[in-house]
Design an enzyme around this catalytic site. Structure first.
Site, PDB file in Angstrom:
ATOM      1  NE  ARG A  61      39.288  41.204  46.982  1.00  0.00           N
ATOM      2  CZ  ARG A  61      39.712  42.419  47.330  1.00  0.00           C
ATOM      3  NH1 ARG A  61      40.982  42.641  47.563  1.00  0.00           N
ATOM      4  NH2 ARG A  61      38.848  43.417  47.441  1.00  0.00           N
ATOM      5  CG  HIS A 107      38.926  43.278  42.843  1.00  0.00           C
ATOM      6  ND1 HIS A 107      37.883  42.426  43.081  1.00  0.00           N
ATOM      7  CD2 HIS A 107      38.757  43.722  41.575  1.00  0.00           C
ATOM      8  CE1 HIS A 107      37.103  42.366  42.017  1.00  0.00           C
ATOM      9  NE2 HIS A 107      37.622  43.143  41.081  1.00  0.00           N
ATOM     10  CE1 TYR A 131      39.900  46.914  49.273  1.00  0.00           C
ATOM     11  CE2 TYR A 131      40.577  48.311  47.448  1.00  0.00           C
ATOM     12  CZ  TYR A 131      40.366  47.056  47.976  1.00  0.00           C
ATOM     13  OH  TYR A 131      40.655  45.939  47.234  1.00  0.00           O
TER      14      TYR A 131
HETATM   15  C1  LIG Z   1      27.865  43.697  36.245  1.00  0.00           C
HETATM   16  C2  LIG Z   1      29.231  44.038  36.670  1.00  0.00           C
HETATM   17  N1  LIG Z   1      29.442  45.207  37.305  1.00  0.00           N
HETATM   18  C3  LIG Z   1      30.689  45.557  37.682  1.00  0.00           C
HETATM   19  C4  LIG Z   1      31.758  44.738  37.453  1.00  0.00           C
HETATM   20  C5  LIG Z   1      33.173  45.135  37.890  1.00  0.00           C
HETATM   21  N2  LIG Z   1      33.576  44.271  39.011  1.00  0.00           N
HETATM   22  C6  LIG Z   1      34.297  43.161  38.803  1.00  0.00           C
HETATM   23  S1  LIG Z   1      34.481  42.273  40.217  1.00  0.00           S
HETATM   24  C7  LIG Z   1      33.614  43.381  41.118  1.00  0.00           C
HETATM   25  C8  LIG Z   1      33.400  43.148  42.573  1.00  0.00           C
HETATM   26  C9  LIG Z   1      32.785  41.818  42.820  1.00  0.00           C
HETATM   27  O1  LIG Z   1      32.604  41.625  44.192  1.00  0.00           O
HETATM   28  P1  LIG Z   1      32.137  40.227  44.754  1.00  0.00           P
HETATM   29  O2  LIG Z   1      30.872  39.811  44.115  1.00  0.00           O
HETATM   30  O3  LIG Z   1      32.141  40.338  46.228  1.00  0.00           O
HETATM   31  O4  LIG Z   1      33.231  39.199  44.262  1.00  0.00           O
HETATM   32  P2  LIG Z   1      34.797  39.213  44.601  1.00  0.00           P
HETATM   33  O5  LIG Z   1      35.444  40.104  43.599  1.00  0.00           O
HETATM   34  O6  LIG Z   1      34.948  39.695  45.996  1.00  0.00           O
HETATM   35  O7  LIG Z   1      35.214  37.799  44.416  1.00  0.00           O
HETATM   36  C10 LIG Z   1      33.193  44.452  40.315  1.00  0.00           C
HETATM   37  C11 LIG Z   1      32.449  45.609  40.799  1.00  0.00           C
HETATM   38  C12 LIG Z   1      31.499  43.528  36.781  1.00  0.00           C
HETATM   39  N3  LIG Z   1      32.475  42.662  36.491  1.00  0.00           N
HETATM   40  N4  LIG Z   1      30.235  43.211  36.414  1.00  0.00           N
END
Ligand SMILES: Cc1ncc(C[n+]2csc(CCOP(=O)(O)OP(=O)(O)O)c2C)c(N)n1
Ligand SMILES: Cc1ncc(C[n+]2csc(CCOP(=O)(O)OP(=O)(O)O)c2C)c(N)n1
Ligand SMILES: [Mg+2]
Ligand SMILES: [Mg+2]
Lengths: 326, 377, 326, 377
Positions: free
Chosen positions: D258, D262, D271
């Site tokens: 990415r 985020h 970070y």
């Molecule tokens: C169950 C849940 N916990 C926490 C969140 C908050 N949150 C949104 S995106 C994210 C990180 C997701 O990481 P990843 O799966 O690597 O996907 P990326 O954002 O890198 O595309 C978090 C913690 C959420 N949306 N759903």
């Protein structure tokens, strides 16, 4: 004494409680290096290191579940669930375990942990980021459910929750994080969990609210005072469960009328218990049905519609006038 | 399509030391002293006899639903025996043998299954969690205990039990993943008894072994003959030593079989064949270990009578337990009773004094939860 | 017309609905070869095969989650959660998805699924096998929450739930499974979801109950009739949400007094909504505070103490007498 | 301790076809026709330009929080491009490129991120699920869709997207396990972009790859260079073909990055280092693919202007959307409005008529959710 917003006040409570007790640790998604997505855990990581401020993998059930294990061992974990909307992922760990270990082990173990969760609407957020789920926790025996309404009581209640020997679900309203600042004493301060506060006094009507709705209730009370000459008791519930029925009932015994304001959906919501408790305790004083001003019984809508969903001053004033005219 | 294989390649190993006739592969002998071998066998026998007794108690309505362990004695005792009292043991709901080894009085277990939570209370110095009913949910607790031990720099290992079915739950996954990232001293012992109630392993997962699930978490995983107490012991000792040395978690799959009912509410003839059961009866962990001990002249005479007596005495103590005082249900909800709960307690106390409903209940043989049991087994 | 107990009656509904509609399928732990741990799905597997009667792996969240996917595709899954105490494992799939897909997709999708769960106490069971969690589902917008009280309405409501275009949580009281038999017509029969029934009529008091507590309420009514000459409306709520407030309010408008009986813990429980709704609709008719007879606010105790926890006839009669004497 | 290795041994493979300079490993060339290559590049470019535009729209308060995809275009388009319209696509919350490929109008996506659920409504014939916010929870839905397709004997494959962080959730595990047991036509595409908000992969799991997690479910897993659209395409095509042929599910790990925030509420400088970002910028999927196309003389002139115009037109349509009618919040809760909800709707309608609060809201630039964004990026 410093002027702090809710974010900084909660951060102060965490800093000081960690300083005070080496058994206190913090765990959650992005609570470490990043300082939490709302910055409530800012700088804890720098101060206390990555063993005490744990950036966990992305799994709510394990955040709560491992914290239960730590608490059984004697530590005092403060978990952050990033948004209350994602706490259903760990609901079984909360209901099956955090709330029950004292009972299951007949007092051999207890679970001194805090589950912090940002909740509530009005912040133009995506789905699952605006809900108010206090009812679900309030109905679970063995849990405490606390919702502060501002920086000072937020800090004091969080400190109290951390010191509490029982598991506490601690909701923080997202719209309050930066809403206003208050004087917060430098010295550690706690408040009793389980006590509501009468934050302004009056004779004609009782307004009951908590968290993000307290401001709405207070403004409604001002409007009623100014426009209708009506004076209100405004009660800040602070601890949803165990509910301080005594304070609420005492007020309604005096005023005879009550309006309850909450952000959770109406049906089978927390206002029902408040209303039923008032009826239990002040039936003969009641001069009108107790009104509930709440969000609608719908999934929280996209934010383009949230203002029409979350109670505002006009709706509370309207309900109060109806109650007064009954 | 050609592609680059990534290193390292993965393997999962299988360990077996005693064969079904009790012959030892001496190259793998964990070298336990005779006294320890005798102690293990006695515990296995006690567990077997108690198990049979408990099924009868349930049938008589003297206890409620209970999950027998017949066939899994080696998996439980071979693993729990490597722990120190200062280590932690985290059971699921089917670890009678492990619990007794850890010092749980038999009468307490009986009391638990008779619906008295007092029976689930660990002793003050005992480092065991109580029985957990919701499948897999105890695994994150084990990881949290291990984290706390590491945080406090305590010389402690945590051992957690669960079944094959349990590996399908999200909590299994989350727990092993956290354990891997945190590199904490925890040993995951899966008793793969081939069945989760009526669901056989092949409907539970498409994975050939449970052990290979460790690869998803970057952990070592090993499959052992779970009916071979020496193999279980050897693998567990290695895993516990690794954990104690700061080398992180291990997943052990004990390949075993539930010879009896899932619980006393279950009728396994509905879902599995007598032939399958008979085949596993030939691999009975007790027979095999007894044969080995016999060859080593370590099998004591009169052991059955001894353990039966111990069980009978415990049952007598269980039967003599005072009826449950209903008011205790309020005692351990919070550190302090909130006002509403105090009021509820007083109302109930009043009702009880007036001799009305909710009176103290003795373990009365009222109809238990009726499930599938046909009484055929 | 055959005399069937609740288990057989529910089984009949499943058999017939699967016969009627090839999109209906059954999924859960041990629902196939074993016929379900309570035998509600007995013989379905033999009749409809393992593609339509799915013995799933042991994972509640995936049972509900994959069923949501099937429902989005156009199938009508009937899921069994083996005991309601294990449904917190899938609570996020229920709240985040089953209840919300219609709204999230603005009507493009809907989720016609049924989530069957045995609930309730009185069967000498282990922890998590005796609780009554209807409140949690009743508070979720987008869900329906149904609890039958006997074989005939159980069969008719289950058939209706399967045909319903929206997700229905369907609780079956374990103590009712074998409690009594009723005449159940051979022909498929349904009942409207969302309607309470007045099952016996009277003038002095309204008793409101559902599921396993209906019998208790009816017996209490008989006792009151015989011993006190008091006549009661007894209301079988049947659908907890959406609640049939109209029927309840109409009754209390007539009687002026109400006792609500439920097995869920009292605080923030379903009785609070019933009470608050009565107050909303029949305030001026109320002659006494509405009483709630419930389990205590404790984790459901080991079964040696359950009789002292679950409401019984004596407690209901006691509450009724207090209400009448108010 | 010696033991028997179990067969089969496991390997996980890595696939890369175009290197960072756009040189092709012709042995692995999936052999796409020129028109398809051009179409893919155009989609990647559109996604990149739109992404940048959407970040600006959010900064101006014209939309709310949104998750940019910069750097992940190849992972999304290389995979989605192998689907047929009759297949199903199950996104998480970061699949703008895949969604547009599947026919979602840009203005609809904008509307969604401006808080109108209308923007999340798939078209009547579109076989896509709407955006799912709770991480990993969409994966069991994908498995259920695939089960239903198989049940109906439809020629349908389901492709589901998620991130590296998502693999830690229980729902990931349960979904892959069910898919393995049921052997259904589903392809799991993990975009391993190295970060889950501020949490790097090594704090997310101790597993060296995401691909090897497939071994826990007895599924094939493959790791591909996720910034190489041809490698993603080749692996996805193979997986989709396998699924279509009844050979069951596959897990594909796309190793990508990415490059941006985020979400628009995030400040990644807290970070991660600028060097790390710069290193991955050198592996940009667009640059690489453009270099390859240039060599093949397939790069069109004026493409940027073309896609910018398309975007501008969509934004104009978005801006022209009528304000949200609050009453719609009642329309899709149940098939029929229950009485209580009808009453609530009427009360709100009355309030709206009286011009008081909750009036129709235009996308007003009120303060968004304040998180960590410092404005530095
Ligand atoms: C169950 C849940 N916990 C926490 C969140 C908050 N949150 C949104 S995106 C994210 C990180 C997701 O990481 P990843 O799966 O690597 O996907 P990326 O954002 O890198 O595309 C978090 C913690 C959420 N949306 N759903
Ligand atoms: C979360 C949860 N779901 C369902 C159950 C009901 N249940 C009790 S034991 C069991 C099967 C467990 O199988 P396995 O993990 O293999 O352990 P075993 O019983 O074979 O020892 C089930 C489904 C439960 N206790 N908890
Ligand atoms: Mg098993
Ligand atoms: Mg990521």
């Amino acid at each position: 004494m410093a002027k702090l917003n809710l974010v900084k006040a909660l951060n102060l409570a965490l800093m000081q409680e960690m300083q005070r007790d080496p058994d206190v640790l913090v765990i959650g998604e992005d609570v470490g290096v990043d300082g939490g997505v709302f910055r409530v855990t800012e700088d804890l990581h720098r101060t206390y290191g990555s063993k005490r401020v744990i950036d966990s993998p992305l799994a709510e059930s394990a955040i709560i579940g491992t914290s239960v294990g730590m608490a059984l061992y004697g530590l005092k974990p403060v978990c952050e669930i990033q948004f209350s909307g994602f706490a259903f992922q760990c609901f079984h760990q909360i209901e099956n375990h955090a709330a029950r270990y004292r009972n299951r082990s007949q007092g051999r173990f207890h679970v001194p942990m805090v589950m912090r969760m940002p909740y509530g609407g009005g912040v133009r957020a995506l789905e699952h980021h605006s809900e108010s789920e206090e009812q679900f926790y309030a109905h679970i025996p063995g849990l405490k459910m606390v919702i502060p309404s501002g920086p000072r009581n937020g800090r004091a209640l969080l400190a109290a929750a951390i010191r509490d020997p029982d598991p506490v679900v601690f909701f923080e309203h997202k719209a309050l994080y930066h809403a206003h600042k208050e004087d917060v004493p430098d010295e550690p301060e706690t408040m009793d969990i389980g006590r509501a506060q009468v934050v302004s006094e009056g004779d004609d009507l009782t307004l009951v609210a908590w968290g993000g709705m307290l401001r709405v209730a207070r403004e409604a009370a001002e409007t009623l005072e100014q426009e209708d000459g009506v004076s209100c008791d405004v009660i800040d519930v602070l601890t949803i469960a165990p509910l301080d029925r005594e304070t609420i009932v005492r007020s309604v015994s005096k005023t005879g009328r009550a309006v309850i304001v909450h952000e959770a959906p109406r049906s089978f919501g927390p206002g029902a218990e408040v209303a039923a408790s008032i009826m239990d305790g002040a039936f003969l004083s009641l001069e009108a049905p107790i009104a509930r001003v709440t969000t609608h019984d719908v999934p929280f809508p996209g934010f383009a519609r949230e203002k029409a969903n979350v109670p505002d001053v006009a709706r509370v004033v309207g309900a109060a006038r109806e109650t007064l005219a009954f | 399509m050609p592609r680059t294989p990534l290193e390292p390649r993965f393997t999962v190993e299988y360990l077996s030391i005693l064969d079904a006739e009790g012959n030892l592969d001496s190259a793998l002998d964990p070298g336990l002293p005779g006294a320890e071998l005798k102690r293990l066998y006695r515990a296995m026998l006690l567990a077997r006899r108690l198990d049979e007794r408990m099924v009868r108690l349930q049938r008589q309505g003297r206890t409620g639903t209970f999950a027998p362990i017949k066939g899994q004695e080696a998996s439980q005792l071979g693993s729990v025996a490597v722990l120190r009292p200062t280590d932690w043991m985290v059971p699921s709901f089917r670890e009678t043998a492990s619990m007794i080894w850890r010092g749980w009085p038999i009468e307490k277990l009986l009391l638990f299954f008779a619906g008295h939570l007092e029976g689930g209370q660990p002793a003050p110095d005992q480092r065991d969690l109580p029985i957990t009913i919701p499948v897999s949910t105890q695994l994150p607790h084990a990881v949290g205990l291990a984290y706390a031990a590491q945080y406090r720099d305590d010389d402690v290992v945590v051992m957690a039990y669960f079944g094959d079915g349990a590996t399908s739950e999200g909590d299994f996954h989350e727990a092993l993943n956290f354990a891997g990232v945190w590199h904490v001293p925890v040993v995951f012992v899966c008793q793969n008894n081939q069945w989760a109630i009526s669901v056989p392993l092949k409907k539970q997962t498409n994975s050939k072994t449970i052990a290979q699930k460790a690869l998803a978490y970057g952990l070592p995983g090993i499959q052992v003959d779970g009916n071979d107490v020496l193999a279980v012991y050897a693998a567990s000792r290695e895993a516990v030593e690794r954990a104690r040395a700061g080398e992180g978690p291990t997943l052990i799959e004990c390949v075993t079989y539930r010879l009896g009912v899932h619980t006393t509410a279950d009728d396994p003839t509905k879902y599995r064949t007598a032939e399958e059961v008979a085949e596993w009866e030939r691999k009975d962990p007790l027979t095999r270990f007894a044969a080995y001990l016999k060859k080593k002249r370590l099998l004591e005479d009169g052991l059955e009578a001894q353990v039966d007596e111990e069980i009978a005495a415990a049952i007598a103590r269980f039967e003599a337990t005072a009826p449950a005082d209903p008011l205790v249900m309020f005692d351990h909800v919070y550190a302090e009773l909130p006002p509403e709960l105090k009021a509820q307690r007083e109302t109930l106390a009043e009702t009880l004094r007036s001799g009305e409903p909710g009176r103290r209940e003795k373990h009365e043989p009222s109809p238990p939860m009726r499930g599938q049991r046909s009484g055929r087994r």
